[in-house]
Design a protein around this motif. Structure first.
Motif, PDB file in Angstrom:
ATOM      1  N   LEU A 162      69.337  78.298  92.920  1.00  0.00           N
ATOM      2  CA  LEU A 162      69.141  77.206  91.964  1.00  0.00           C
ATOM      3  C   LEU A 162      69.366  77.709  90.547  1.00  0.00           C
ATOM      4  O   LEU A 162      70.068  77.102  89.751  1.00  0.00           O
ATOM      5  CB  LEU A 162      67.717  76.677  92.114  1.00  0.00           C
ATOM      6  CG  LEU A 162      67.380  75.391  91.385  1.00  0.00           C
ATOM      7  CD1 LEU A 162      68.241  74.260  91.911  1.00  0.00           C
ATOM      8  CD2 LEU A 162      65.917  75.065  91.573  1.00  0.00           C
TER       9      LEU A 162
ATOM     10  N   VAL B 261      72.829  78.139  89.097  1.00  0.00           N
ATOM     11  CA  VAL B 261      73.572  76.969  88.624  1.00  0.00           C
ATOM     12  C   VAL B 261      72.750  76.159  87.637  1.00  0.00           C
ATOM     13  O   VAL B 261      73.169  75.122  87.164  1.00  0.00           O
ATOM     14  CB  VAL B 261      73.982  76.038  89.789  1.00  0.00           C
ATOM     15  CG1 VAL B 261      75.034  76.707  90.628  1.00  0.00           C
ATOM     16  CG2 VAL B 261      72.786  75.627  90.614  1.00  0.00           C
ATOM     17  N   ASN B 262      71.556  76.658  87.311  1.00  0.00           N
ATOM     18  CA  ASN B 262      70.660  75.875  86.475  1.00  0.00           C
ATOM     19  C   ASN B 262      70.991  76.075  85.004  1.00  0.00           C
ATOM     20  O   ASN B 262      70.846  77.157  84.470  1.00  0.00           O
ATOM     21  CB  ASN B 262      69.220  76.319  86.768  1.00  0.00           C
ATOM     22  CG  ASN B 262      68.236  75.631  85.849  1.00  0.00           C
ATOM     23  OD1 ASN B 262      68.609  74.698  85.134  1.00  0.00           O
ATOM     24  ND2 ASN B 262      67.022  76.095  85.867  1.00  0.00           N
ATOM     25  N   ASN B 263      71.453  75.026  84.352  1.00  0.00           N
ATOM     26  CA  ASN B 263      71.861  75.196  82.968  1.00  0.00           C
ATOM     27  C   ASN B 263      70.690  75.227  81.998  1.00  0.00           C
ATOM     28  O   ASN B 263      70.880  75.288  80.809  1.00  0.00           O
ATOM     29  CB  ASN B 263      72.884  74.147  82.553  1.00  0.00           C
ATOM     30  CG  ASN B 263      72.307  72.765  82.613  1.00  0.00           C
ATOM     31  OD1 ASN B 263      71.095  72.599  82.625  1.00  0.00           O
ATOM     32  ND2 ASN B 263      73.171  71.768  82.665  1.00  0.00           N
TER      33      ASN B 263
ATOM     34  N   ILE C  38      78.646  70.426  84.940  1.00  0.00           N
ATOM     35  CA  ILE C  38      77.662  69.427  85.344  1.00  0.00           C
ATOM     36  C   ILE C  38      78.376  68.261  86.017  1.00  0.00           C
ATOM     37  O   ILE C  38      79.296  67.671  85.452  1.00  0.00           O
ATOM     38  CB  ILE C  38      76.802  68.937  84.145  1.00  0.00           C
ATOM     39  CG1 ILE C  38      75.860  67.795  84.575  1.00  0.00           C
ATOM     40  CG2 ILE C  38      77.652  68.526  82.954  1.00  0.00           C
ATOM     41  CD1 ILE C  38      74.858  67.379  83.516  1.00  0.00           C
ATOM     42  N   ASN C  39      77.958  67.970  87.230  1.00  0.00           N
ATOM     43  CA  ASN C  39      78.446  66.778  87.919  1.00  0.00           C
ATOM     44  C   ASN C  39      77.468  65.651  87.570  1.00  0.00           C
ATOM     45  O   ASN C  39      76.645  65.241  88.379  1.00  0.00           O
ATOM     46  CB  ASN C  39      78.504  67.021  89.421  1.00  0.00           C
ATOM     47  CG  ASN C  39      79.095  65.825  90.164  1.00  0.00           C
ATOM     48  OD1 ASN C  39      79.530  64.854  89.540  1.00  0.00           O
ATOM     49  ND2 ASN C  39      79.115  65.900  91.475  1.00  0.00           N
ATOM     50  N   GLY C  40      77.544  65.236  86.319  1.00  0.00           N
ATOM     51  CA  GLY C  40      76.572  64.244  85.854  1.00  0.00           C
ATOM     52  C   GLY C  40      76.972  63.680  84.509  1.00  0.00           C
ATOM     53  O   GLY C  40      78.136  63.739  84.122  1.00  0.00           O
TER      54      GLY C  40
ATOM     55  N   ARG D  83      68.811  64.582  86.706  1.00  0.00           N
ATOM     56  CA  ARG D  83      68.043  65.805  86.497  1.00  0.00           C
ATOM     57  C   ARG D  83      67.074  65.929  87.667  1.00  0.00           C
ATOM     58  O   ARG D  83      66.296  65.013  87.935  1.00  0.00           O
ATOM     59  CB  ARG D  83      67.284  65.717  85.181  1.00  0.00           C
ATOM     60  CG  ARG D  83      66.440  66.929  84.854  1.00  0.00           C
ATOM     61  CD  ARG D  83      67.257  68.100  84.355  1.00  0.00           C
ATOM     62  NE  ARG D  83      66.408  69.163  83.817  1.00  0.00           N
ATOM     63  CZ  ARG D  83      66.846  70.380  83.511  1.00  0.00           C
ATOM     64  NH1 ARG D  83      68.122  70.701  83.692  1.00  0.00           N
ATOM     65  NH2 ARG D  83      66.028  71.282  83.031  1.00  0.00           N
TER      66      ARG D  83
ATOM     67  N   LYS E 157      67.380  71.376  87.409  1.00  0.00           N
ATOM     68  CA  LYS E 157      68.832  71.445  87.556  1.00  0.00           C
ATOM     69  C   LYS E 157      69.443  70.128  87.098  1.00  0.00           C
ATOM     70  O   LYS E 157      69.004  69.067  87.513  1.00  0.00           O
ATOM     71  CB  LYS E 157      69.223  71.706  89.015  1.00  0.00           C
ATOM     72  CG  LYS E 157      70.728  71.833  89.187  1.00  0.00           C
ATOM     73  CD  LYS E 157      71.160  71.844  90.632  1.00  0.00           C
ATOM     74  CE  LYS E 157      72.680  71.990  90.761  1.00  0.00           C
ATOM     75  NZ  LYS E 157      73.455  71.111  89.895  1.00  0.00           N
ATOM     76  N   SER E 158      70.463  70.216  86.242  1.00  0.00           N
ATOM     77  CA  SER E 158      71.159  69.013  85.777  1.00  0.00           C
ATOM     78  C   SER E 158      72.401  68.777  86.617  1.00  0.00           C
ATOM     79  O   SER E 158      73.087  69.715  86.999  1.00  0.00           O
ATOM     80  CB  SER E 158      71.569  69.171  84.311  1.00  0.00           C
ATOM     81  OG  SER E 158      70.422  69.228  83.492  1.00  0.00           O
ATOM     82  N   GLY E 159      72.690  67.509  86.868  1.00  0.00           N
ATOM     83  CA  GLY E 159      73.870  67.159  87.662  1.00  0.00           C
ATOM     84  C   GLY E 159      73.492  66.853  89.097  1.00  0.00           C
ATOM     85  O   GLY E 159      72.385  67.152  89.558  1.00  0.00           O
TER      86      GLY E 159
END
Lengths: 424, 159
Positions: free
Chosen positions: A18, A21-23, A288-290, B131, B144-146
């Motif tokens: 986690l 990949v956790n920004n 980010i896929n968001g 999020r 975690k974002s995304g």
């Protein structure tokens, strides 16, 4: 006991994965840092707006406000409430405003929150131009809409839909510029390609960037529709400006590779897309896929230097960054950090005025939103200390810098408190 | 006496109805609610998912939760809408219904208090969405974002 060991092992591996990949993990970035010492010149108590109850169409109740100076020096502000557009005009740079007027067109839904808001522009012949995104019945579908006034806002034309695909799909995040002669450039994010690909069962990635041109003064009423780029981020505002040759420069958040969200820049030569590949501007590596919900800003000065500001949360660069380019984005000065990353510095906007580069942004101190300003008096070579201008308690719209001749102003709407305009 | 019995019957039915819909509507998020959520979930691994009506990828994650929920009861998931805008309340509730998430705990940021609410959860989160917070049984948060894929959610919630 083995179960306990297994669980501990699983937790360690999962959290490690986690975090990889956790920004939110702190990472060093390689940008210089601008001075951000606060000079507390906050608004005076007399100017501080108090929270007021919402009357139905009052600007205080709006979530967003759009402001612009007309060529005669009038300050217009525009907002949307209850499927209607309202405006007010100030002849004293925002100290006082006229009574609000409703634009007399049929009611329709208008996107007006966060990154999405109506736009207003002027020509040199009493022309007033408004555009907005109008959501349709299907989620995430909308049309780009446009209306024109030839008599300085007394009457407006029946709105037209700018996108010409007649599809129930996404068309949103409109930005508009109009020349003195009435040449309209409208750009927006368009999902027509995504719509077709989905129908064919093919994978999609982001939206496309579209340009529409028309001139209502010259009876060129049909908006062209031209795709300029594909694979853009779907939920960040676009930024546009003219360079000193009158060419349109467009700055937006693009999707590179596997959901790397970086900013891209494209300049049209004589209105045509000659530059085939947009220049990549940021290299902060925000994967980010968001939805970042954070677009950038561009302002081009008389010497054709492009000044840019953006926000990222990548593992290479985090926060607000400023840089400039003398060759339309082909090369770039080293980005410098703006604002306090630990204080939620976000939503930057900038404008140039002579040698001045003004940047505004918001921060959050745990209780209040703060509006900050930082000026470079020498075209971005160095910056003065950052200054706190105002605060808000009930939410914060994005701040913008608008110009009236040689004076720049900040426009910041504070929902339930009011619209704040101040000379910088 | 018969009247009282009837009243008891009606009250029982009303109570059952309310109990069945106890989590049906979204609750305003605040500091006390966050403390309660944390206390209630202490000792187990759980997930906090934050979403907005203006975030297309969020819908993909809500759809994954919908699928997981069909296969498993009592998933330890708390869902929080971040719009902080009363104008979208009806739309928010429709989406919760559409993705059949009413059985989970649903909260929403209070109108105009988006940043304050974000700050309560994580002062280093800028509001990008979706999020997801993976919370250990000892209460430790990992954000975690995304969009998070189904395998990761399944692994966290069902291991």
């Amino acid at each position: 006991m083995p179960t306990l060991i297994y669980k501990s092992l699983f937790l360690t591996v999962f959290v490690s994965l986690l975090l990889s990949v956790n920004n939110s993990v702190a990472a060093e970035h390689n940008h210089q840092s601008a001075s951000v010492t606060a000079a507390l010149t906050k608004e005076t108590p007399a100017k501080m707006a108090q929270t007021v109850p919402c009357a139905e169409t009052n600007i205080v109740c709006a979530k967003t406000v759009t402001s612009a100076f007309a060529p005669n020096g009038d300050l217009w502000r525009l907002w949307a409430i209850n499927a209607s557009l309202y405006f007010q005009i100030s002849t004293d740079n925002g100290l006082t405003f006229s009574a609000s007027s409703r634009i007399a067109i049929d009611k329709e839904k208008i996107s007006a929150r966060n990154e999405n808001r109506p736009k207003i522009a002027f020509d040199n012949y009493q022309g007033v131009y408004v555009s907005w995104a109008s959501p349709k019945e299907k989620k995430y579908s909308a049309d780009i809409r446009f209306s024109y006034s030839s008599d300085y806002g007394k009457t407006f034309t029946k709105p037209v839909t700018v996108n010409d695909d007649n599809l129930l799909t996404g068309h949103s995040f409109n930005e508009m510029l109009v020349t003195d002669e009435g040449d309209i450039s409208l750009v927006w994010l368009d999902s027509r390609l995504t719509y077709q690909l989905r129908k064919e069962g093919k994978p999609t990635n982001g939206s496309a960037l579209y340009l529409g041109k028309a001139n209502y003064r010259k009876s060129d009423l049909g908006f062209s529709n031209e795709q300029l780029a594909n694979n853009t981020c779907v939920c960040c505002r676009i930024a546009i400006d003219y360079n000193n040759q009158g060419e349109l420069a467009i700055f937006w958040r693009h999707i590179y590779g596997d959901n790397i969200r970086e900013f891209a820049l494209l300049t049209l030569a004589n209105g045509e897309k000659v530059q085939q590949v947009p220049y990549q501007i940021s290299y902060d590596h925000w994967k980010i896929n968001g939805c970042p919900h954070q677009g950038g800003a561009i302002s081009i000065n008389e010497n054709n230097r492009y000044h840019l500001v953006w926000f990222n949360q990548g593992d290479v660069g985090k926060g607000i960054f400023y840089a400039s380019s003398h060759d339309q984005g082909k090369s770039l000065t080293k980005p410098i950090s703006v604002g306090v990353q630990a204080a939620q510095a976000a939503h930057p906007h900038l404008n140039t005025n002579g040698n001045n580069i003004d940047i505004v942004w918001t921060q959050f101190n745990g209780t209040e939103h703060e509006l900050w300003h930082q000026r470079s008096p020498n075209n971005g070579k160095s910056f003065n200390n950052a200054v706190l201008l105002a605060t808000a308690t009930e939410g914060s719209d994005r701040p913008f810098i608008i110009k009236n001749g040689k004076t720049s102003y900040v426009s910041w709407h504070r929902p339930k408190q009011g619209h704040w305009v101040q000379a910088l | 006496m018969k009247f009282l019995k009837n009243i008891h019957g009606v009250l029982l039915v009303v109570c059952l109805l309310f109990a069945g819909n106890a989590k049906a509507s979204s609750i305003e998020f605040n500091k006390q609610q966050l403390a309660t959520i944390k206390t209630q979930n202490m000792g187990k691994q759980w997930l906090m998912l934050l979403w907005s009506v203006d975030c297309p990828p969020c819908f993909k994650e809500l759809a994954i939760i919908q699928q997981l929920q069909k296969q498993h009861n009592d998933l330890a998931i708390v869902i929080i809408n971040t719009d902080a805008n009363d104008e979208i309340n009806a739309e928010r509730d429709d989406i919760i219904k559409k993705f059949e998430l009413s059985r989970l705990s649903n909260f929403h940021f209070i109108d105009g208090k988006g940043a304050q609410s974000r700050f309560l959860i994580d002062a280093s989160w800028y509001g990008e969405l979706p999020r997801s917070y993976f919370i250990e049984s000892n209460g430790k948060f990992h954000g975690k974002s995304g969009l998070v894929n189904q395998a990761m959610l399944r692994q966290w919630l069902l291991q």
